[in-house]
Design a protein around this motif. Structure first.
Motif, short mmCIF file in Angstrom:
data_model
loop_
_atom_site.label_atom_id
_atom_site.label_comp_id
_atom_site.label_asym_id
_atom_site.label_seq_id
_atom_site.Cartn_x
_atom_site.Cartn_y
_atom_site.Cartn_z
N ARG A 306 0.86 -1.19 0.00
CA ARG A 306 0.00 0.00 0.00
C ARG A 306 0.89 1.23 0.00
N HIS A 317 2.62 -3.29 3.88
CA HIS A 317 2.03 -3.09 5.20
C HIS A 317 2.06 -4.42 5.91
N ASP A 321 -4.63 -2.94 10.20
CA ASP A 321 -5.03 -1.77 10.98
C ASP A 321 -6.52 -1.83 11.28
N HIS A 398 -5.79 4.31 15.76
CA HIS A 398 -6.06 2.96 15.26
C HIS A 398 -5.13 1.97 15.95
N HIS A 400 -2.56 -1.01 15.20
CA HIS A 400 -1.79 -1.74 14.20
C HIS A 400 -1.48 -3.09 14.83
ZN ZN Z 1 -0.56 -0.50 10.42
#
Ligand code: ZN
Length: 450
Positions: A306, A317, A321, A398, A400
């Motif tokens: 991404r 990535h 997430d 968020h 991860h």
């Molecule tokens: Zn992430």
């Protein structure tokens, strides 16, 4: 009420009819029906008048009760007290975030020595925790420029309250615990929008909803699997007070979901002091790792190539997430030992857990760590290890989440999780007996509900 009245009238007419008939049998005089007709009319009028009087008294009673509870009455009460010029004052204070008893008392111009005396005693007795939204009742007495405490009353949890009363220059501190009764209930609903709102609609307490979601956390992806029309049922313990008000909840005994066109029923089972949830075949619901170690989150970026939101160029990535509000609890996706709980590179506040020789999970960008979460601590699956935030290299709150298999980052959402253990031998036999008992109770409760 109206229904009762109607049946009374029906009875009345039935009796009158019978009487009329029997009178006819005994005597042959033709005047009797007429007399009975008049008598019946009088009777009906009499009953109507009695009913009227009764409902009028009831109305008056209700009016009086609601008057006592009304603000109007409270205003009058306050007015009377003010005009009496009494040195006593009664206050009701609603606790705000970060309030302490000390801080609250300072708002009422109370002598510091009194505040300190109370504060030190309640801390010693572990009765100092107060919670936002609860009510503190304070009675004070004015003396010269300051106030003295006469009494203080506050709850410290759903069933325990603290009462402090002045005894000359000292204070008596008493703890009251509500006597509660255990009650077993079964509640169910069809999902219209999401599990949470449908569960609330069914009258299920929030902590039971969270527990329910935890139990099904391995089997159901609440983000993607749930469709309108799916069903759930939960059988659990409530603790009610004398007024039948639910004060606390206990464990979930059984829970069932109809989702993805199949029904999954889970039974609480305890053996060897270990408690868990098992399906009809005695298979444990606990798998080694959760797919989504957070409730109510939205998958916002999956594993793979991404364009990095901060660095701007294409990059792999290496995690998943989940967008969620700051402060949302993050759970340990499996049991294990904490390897790191610290600020770590671009991850910000970071926790990693080793589950076994193969798997390790990691959690980044936390706003803060869970209570007692440090390197070397053993955690059970579902334990809160931290809270969603946006620390480190992050564009918004968020989680991860990374799963490492033999040190290599893999896609947690594609992970084929090893299935839970299956009960065998003695444990299995006991499970079968317990399960049948639960099924019998379930059948009874379902009938009672209908
Ligand atoms: Zn992430």
């Amino acid at each position: 009420m109206p229904r009762a009245k109607i049946s009374n009238f029906q009875n009345l007419f039935a009796i009158l009819k019978l009487k009329i008939r029997s009178t006819f049998v005994i005597s042959n005089q033709k005047k009797y029906p007429f007399y009975f007709f008049i008598l019946a009319i009088f009777f009906v009028i009499y009953i109507l008048i009695v009913g009227q009087i009764k409902s009028y008294t009831k109305l008056k009673e209700n009016n009086f009760n609601s008057f006592l509870e009304s603000n109007e009455f409270n205003n009058i009460k306050e007015y009377i007290f003010e005009n009496l010029n009494s040195p006593y004052r009664e206050y009701s204070y609603i606790v705000e975030n970060n309030d302490t008893i000390e801080r609250v008392l300072k708002k009422y111009n109370i002598e510091n020595s009194e505040i300190n005396k109370i504060a030190s005693q309640i801390v010693k007795k572990k009765l100092s925790n107060i919670y936002a939204g609860t009510e503190i009742k304070i009675v004070t007495k004015q003396e010269k420029d300051t106030n003295k405490i006469i009494s203080l009353f506050y709850p410290i949890d759903a069933i325990t309250s603290v009462e402090i009363k002045r005894n000359q220059e000292e204070f008596n501190i008493a703890k009251t615990v509500l006597k509660l009764q255990k009650k077993e209930v079964i509640l169910s609903n069809t999902i219209k929008n999401n599990l949470y709102s449908s569960a609330v609609e069914a009258g299920i307490e929030p902590n039971i909803i969270v527990e329910f979601a935890n139990i099904f956390g391995f089997e159901v992806d609440f983000q993607r699997d749930i469709r309108a029309g799916d069903k759930f049922e939960v059988y659990y313990e409530q603790y009610v007070d004398d007024d039948n008000v639910v004060r606390n909840t206990g464990r979930i005994i059984y829970a069932s979901m109809f989702v993805n066109n199949k029904e999954l029923s889970l039974y609480n089972f305890k053996y060897d002091n270990k408690e868990g949830y098992y399906d009809v075949d005695g298979k444990s619901v606990i798998k080694t790792l959760m797919k989504t170690p957070i409730n109510g989150a939205r998958l916002s970026s999956s594993f793979g190539m991404r364009k990095h939101p901060i660095l701007g160029y294409n990059k792999l990535h290496q995690g998943t997430d989940f967008a969620a509000a700051t402060g949302t609890p993050i759970m340990a996706s499996g049991s294990g030992i904490i390897v790191r709980a610290q600020k770590y590179k671009g991850y910000g506040n970071y926790v990693s857990i080793r589950h076994n020789s193969t798997y390790l999970t990691a959690y980044g960008h936390m706003s803060k760590f869970g209570r007692g979460i440090r390197k070397g601590v053993r955690v059970n699956q579902g334990r809160i290890i931290g809270y969603v935030g946006s620390t480190g290299m992050s564009t918004g709150p968020h989680l991860h989440y990374e799963v490492l298999k033999n040190g290599k980052r893999i896609n947690s959402q594609r992970l084929k999780l090893p299935s839970g253990k299956i009960l065998s031998n003695k444990a299995r036999n006991k499970f079968e007996v317990d399960r049948i008992k639960i099924d019998v109770k379930l059948a009874k409760l379902r009938v009672a509900n209908n």
